[in-house]
Enzyme design. Structure first.
Site, PDB file in Angstrom:
ATOM      1  CG  LEU A  36      32.159  68.302 -69.904  1.00  0.00           C
ATOM      2  CD1 LEU A  36      31.651  69.700 -69.617  1.00  0.00           C
ATOM      3  CD2 LEU A  36      33.403  68.362 -70.778  1.00  0.00           C
ATOM      4  N   GLY A  84      31.658  63.906 -63.250  1.00  0.00           N
ATOM      5  CA  GLY A  84      30.500  63.633 -62.406  1.00  0.00           C
ATOM      6  C   GLY A  84      30.929  63.340 -60.994  1.00  0.00           C
ATOM      7  N   GLY A  85      29.997  63.504 -60.092  1.00  0.00           N
ATOM      8  CA  GLY A  85      30.292  63.208 -58.697  1.00  0.00           C
ATOM      9  C   GLY A  85      29.116  62.472 -58.126  1.00  0.00           C
ATOM     10  CG  PHE A 123      25.843  65.841 -55.343  1.00  0.00           C
ATOM     11  CD1 PHE A 123      25.337  65.134 -54.279  1.00  0.00           C
ATOM     12  CD2 PHE A 123      27.023  66.533 -55.179  1.00  0.00           C
ATOM     13  CE1 PHE A 123      25.976  65.121 -53.060  1.00  0.00           C
ATOM     14  CE2 PHE A 123      27.687  66.527 -53.961  1.00  0.00           C
ATOM     15  CZ  PHE A 123      27.154  65.817 -52.905  1.00  0.00           C
ATOM     16  N   GLY A 124      25.412  63.915 -59.621  1.00  0.00           N
ATOM     17  CA  GLY A 124      24.995  63.949 -61.010  1.00  0.00           C
ATOM     18  C   GLY A 124      26.164  64.110 -61.956  1.00  0.00           C
ATOM     19  CB  SER A 125      26.831  62.803 -65.241  1.00  0.00           C
ATOM     20  OG  SER A 125      26.983  61.573 -64.585  1.00  0.00           O
ATOM     21  CB  VAL A 126      29.133  67.886 -65.619  1.00  0.00           C
ATOM     22  CG1 VAL A 126      29.167  69.216 -66.347  1.00  0.00           C
ATOM     23  CG2 VAL A 126      28.878  68.087 -64.145  1.00  0.00           C
ATOM     24  CE  LYS A 167      26.100  68.523 -60.087  1.00  0.00           C
ATOM     25  NZ  LYS A 167      27.477  68.146 -59.931  1.00  0.00           N
ATOM     26  CG  ASP A 174      32.640  67.712 -52.814  1.00  0.00           C
ATOM     27  OD1 ASP A 174      33.667  67.183 -52.344  1.00  0.00           O
ATOM     28  OD2 ASP A 174      32.020  67.243 -53.787  1.00  0.00           O
TER      29      ASP A 174
END
Ligand code: NAG
Ligand code: NAG
Ligand code: NAG
Ligand code: NAG
Ligand code: NAG
Ligand code: NAG
Ligand code: NAG
Ligand code: NAG
Ligand code: NAG
Length: 813
Positions: free
Chosen positions: A510, A512-513, A515-518, A539, A635
């Site tokens: 969906l 990601g940033g 700190f990890g993908s969703v 996540k 953020d």
């Protein structure tokens, strides 16, 4: 695309002993017309000056330098005789050598010498003529020109930078001579001799730049040139003030930048702290403004505090010596030159026969220095300790699940860590002499003695209150225990397999940033005997270095946070290094898609936008004030605002700062697409408070109002075009908008796609509040609770002042 980071951390520019005496100025230097003593040479438009200077406090050391001619704070960009100062200006001469045609500085190197000597020379071999001339260009480049043909540059200072790169200057490599153009820090504020840190291009030939300690150890890298930017530099650093390019030809490879507007005064300098920093001269405040730095975290600079020094990000200055140690040079330490490090206050006694009275001091929660040696034979902590004691060069040891390790020689890059920031360090045992330890114990005992008296005193005075407080305390504890029992159980724990199945092996990403993908998934649930599936967003955390227990603790606090404008955490998975968070799924995606994705006919109405503004604000009020512990989101940006079935906004990704810990700010400030929302304090290093969220919220408000990214070009003509202006510089929307708000003219700010279907009063409130939110000074920004009151129309605001950072940028452009 261009970005502007308004930052206002003032650089403390040391004042120099500028010479008030009206010395002669020259336009060029030649064999027959040298610069004598205090004389200076000035560029055609007066932008730069060449002459002798003496750094403040350096008492009688003089250097050939280039500084700005059009600003009142003497700021040196280049030094000739960095490591060989003159002791007086009286006999000094900058001249073209009649013998070999080089530009040279002649004078007395020390007060004891009586005959002037050449202390610096342009040192070009095989020059034919003594009729060469030297001039200073308006770019700050000192050039030596061929007397026979003045378009021939024989030597130039841009080929030999000191610690500063100015526009049109370059860094890189001359492939024909193998010479590098490198920035090397000054040793300290009073001494321009080469220090420990430098910025140089990859010697292996790639376009990447490294920051190096002692010419060897890289502690930061720029990433390679992508054709537009350096991969790891925030995009904001480029294309705002200047056009940066990396060029490779058979003769050289180099990075250079050209100003869009040559009235801008800006410089890139490698600081005493080992960071590279970009500064802009702000005429309005007659000062240098800090714009950007790398690395952002000071303790990321390798061995900043020298051998045995401890770097502590939470203290200023960042370096200290461990107990039992003192700065090797108090004087240098005071001048922010920590490279000499620390020394033992008393040397340890080391007997050849192996018997020693030395002992160890535990340093808790530190990151371990490199260059440790594993001692496989030592199987227990005491064996490890004695392995270290037996060897006279052993400085310390550590013992952990991975065994025993010892250090010989100097310890570098020790850093204090903090468990409460998410990353706990290790325990390191530092070797100290018996007398060193005794001194420490003595200090301890004295302290303890005082504490004892204090405790006694308090007890006597408070004896009456004691019973009451005990009773209250007990009641309080009971109350707390029961509430936490009730609330704590709301999160589900999932296994890795369950989540892998639910997400079809993490197949639908969906977003990601840093700190990890969703991933999207469906969890099967038995509900009233029927099997149903609930949609979730999973996540997968990246780069989490914390243990299982700590993760569970942090996550369970997040599980207690429920609000209609926050995405709810349903559960988690903690399987070894695989840490995942399971959230409710938001079917309508994120605000950026809703706002910037659609075509011009189906744009969100003003009503929807206003509800979203209010919803986000309310969610933030809850995070800031409503939870047991204040949570700063850090953020806030459209990507982190999700929309539920009813198109109400739900804030996602809160609590990451605590979860990710020490690496959070690093990840955040280098993450693509984040920097435009970050408050100035993120870059200037001031403490982060809830007002950082207020700033980001203000930036999002502007986007909700205009319906476009702040960073897109904007002309305010309402024709929907996003061209850049003639200078190649696109206008930063908040900058333009802040000006309009001050003029009291808000209607042109609304998204043209709304075709004017906007209640004037709501638009006015939203614009004013957005402008208040992005004030540079933390104290000038409202709280989120005040923002809600303004948007609800309960409180009225007057026109905000221009955010100073933005205003300064206007004067520059
Ligand atoms: C340079 O300036 C200083 C201070 O004004 C003055 O005392 C000195 O005589 C000057 N030296 C020369 C060589 O002009
Ligand atoms: C000039 O260059 C030579 C070698 O090329 C070097 O030995 C000498 O020290 C240099 N002189 C100065 C004044 O920099
Ligand atoms: C700045 O730009 C103007 C106009 O393009 C030009 O005339 C001037 O020489 C430039 N100044 C410098 C220092 O490059
Ligand atoms: C001077 O030097 C330039 C560049 O090196 C060259 O193009 C030009 O022809 C020379 N002019 C004369 C008169 O030699
Ligand atoms: C350069 O290449 C050598 C040999 O391939 C390698 O050992 C070294 O680490 C490289 N240096 C850098 C800075 O990448
Ligand atoms: C820096 O490197 C040089 C040579 O590589 C070495 O001799 C020197 O000891 C190093 N300095 C420090 C402080 O380690
Ligand atoms: C080791 O030498 C020290 C003096 O150098 C002496 O006092 C001590 O008794 C010796 N210990 C052993 C075990 O020989
Ligand atoms: C101490 O350790 C160093 C490094 O491992 C080693 O070179 C040296 O021989 C050792 N000295 C003694 C006396 O064991
Ligand atoms: C930046 O400089 C490069 C190389 O000089 C040039 O090709 C490019 O068009 C410039 N870009 C802008 C936006 O001025």
């Amino acid at each position: 695309m261009s970005l502007i980071i308004p930052t206002l951390a003032l650089l403390a520019v040391s004042s120099f002993t500028a010479d008030p005496c009206a010395a002669a100025t020259a336009e060029a230097v030649s064999a027959s017309r040298p610069l004598q003593g205090n004389d200076t040479m000035v560029s055609a438009q007066g932008r730069f000056v060449v002459g002798l200077f003496s750094p403040a406090g350096s008492s009688g050391r003089f250097y050939l330098g280039i500084w700005y001619g059009n600003i009142p704070v003497q700021t040196v960009i280049w030094v000739g005789n960095r490591a060989s100062p003159l002791s007086t200006v009286a006999s000094a001469q900058l001249r073209v050598s009649a013998a070999d045609g080089n530009l040279e500085l002649v004078g007395l190197a020390s007060s004891s010498s009586s005959t002037p000597a050449v202390v610096w020379s342009s040192n070009v071999s095989s020059l034919s003529t003594g009729s060469n001339t030297a001039v200073i260009r308006d770019t700050g480049n000192l050039v030596l020109l061929d007397g026979g043909n003045s378009s021939n540059v024989l030597w130039q200072s841009f080929d030999h930078p000191t610690d500063t790169q100015v526009p049109e200057g370059w860094l890189g490599e001359n492939k024909l001579t193998g010479e590098y153009q490198t920035l090397t820090s000054w040793r300290n504020a009073q001494d321009p001799a080469p220090g420990m840190f430098c910025d140089r291009v990859d010697p292996n030939g790639s376009s990447e730049f490294f920051l190096l300690w002692n010419q060897s150890r890289a502690y930061w890298r720029s990433g390679v040139w992508t054709g537009r930017v350096f991969a790891r530099l925030p995009e904001a650093t480029n294309n705002v003030l200047f056009n940066q390019t990396y060029v490779e030809t058979p003769a050289y490879r180099r990075v250079t930048h050209v100003l869009y507007n040559n009235a801008t005064i800006t410089r890139l300098v490698i600081d005493l702290t080992g960071q590279i920093k970009q500064y802009i001269w702000v005429p309005a405040s007659q000062s240098w403004q800090f714009f950007w730095a790398a690395p952002t975290v000071q303790c990321d600079v390798y061995a900043l505090c020298g051998s045995f020094g401890v770097c502590d990000q939470r203290s200023q200055p960042p370096c200290r010596c461990p107990p039992g140690f003192a700065p090797a040079s108090e004087r240098n330490w005071a001048l922010s030159d920590w490279s000499g490090g620390c020394r033992r206050s008393s040397a340890f006694t080391c007997a050849r026969n192996g018997s020693t009275t030395d002992g160890f001091l535990a340093l808790n929660d530190v990151n371990l220095p490199d260059d440790s040696l594993a001692v496989g034979a030592a199987q227990s902590e005491s064996e490890c300790e004695s392995a270290c004691l037996k060897n006279c060069t052993c400085q310390g040891y550590t013992f952990s699940a991975s065994g025993c390790a010892v250090w010989h020689g100097e310890l570098r890059n020790l850093e204090q860590l903090y468990a409460d920031s998410g990353i706990s360090g290790s325990v390191m045992y530092l070797r100290l002499s018996e007398s060193g330890l005794r001194d420490l114990r003595g200090v301890d005992r004295k302290k303890r003695g005082r504490t004892l008296w204090l405790v006694l005193g308090i007890t006597m005075a408070g004896v009456a209150a004691l019973g009451t407080s005990l009773f209250l305390g007990w009641r309080f504890l009971l109350a707390r225990r029961s509430t936490s029992n009730n609330e704590g159980s709301s999160l589900s724990v999932y296994s890795y397999t369950e989540l892998r199945t639910a997400t079809k092996n993490f197949s639908v990403r969906l977003g990601g940033g840093g700190f990890g993908s969703v991933y999207r998934g469906v969890l099967k649930r038995k509900h009233k005997g029927e099997r149903t599936g609930i949609q979730v967003a999973v996540k997968k955390m990246e780069g989490l270095r914390q243990g299982d227990k700590q993760f569970r603790t942090e996550v369970s606090t997040l599980g207690l946070i429920h609000h209609v404008n926050l995405v709810r955490l349903l559960g988690f998975c903690s399987a070894g290094d695989d840490k995942m968070l399971v959230y409710e799924y938001m079917p309508n995606g994120s605000l950026d898609g809703y706002l910037f994705g659609g075509d011009s006919n189906s744009c969100p109405s003003w009503r929807d936008r206003y509800n979203i503004m209010l919803g986000i604000a309310r969610g933030l009020v809850y995070l800031h004030d409503g939870c047991r512990e204040c949570i700063i989101h850090c953020d806030i940006k459209p990507e982190n605002i999700l929309l539920d079935e009813g198109m109400s906004p739900r804030i996602a990704d809160f609590g990451m700062a605590k979860l990710v810990g020490r690496d959070f700010s690093r990840a955040l400030t280098t993450m693509r697409g984040t920097i435009g929302y970050l408050a100035p304090e993120w870059i200037s290093g001031l403490p982060i408070s809830t007002k950082a969220d207020v700033y980001s919220y203000g930036m999002v408000l502007f986007e909700l109002i205009s319906g476009r990214r702040n960073t897109e070009g904007y002309h305010g003509h309402g024709n929907g075009s996003s061209e850049v202006d003639a200078a190649g510089l696109s206008t930063f929307f908040p900058l333009w908008a802040a000006g309009k708000v001050m003029e009291g003219e808000v209607s042109p700010m609304a998204d043209p796609r709304l075709r004017g279907d906007v209640p004037e009063e709501e638009l006015d409130r939203a614009c004013k509040v957005a402008c208040w939110c992005i004030q540079d000074q933390v104290a000038d920004r409202p709280t989120m609770a005040q923002v809600v009151q303004v948007l609800e129309g309960i409180v009225h605001v007057h026109a905000p002042p221009m955010p100073r950072g933005l205003q300064h940028l206007i004067t520059l452009m």
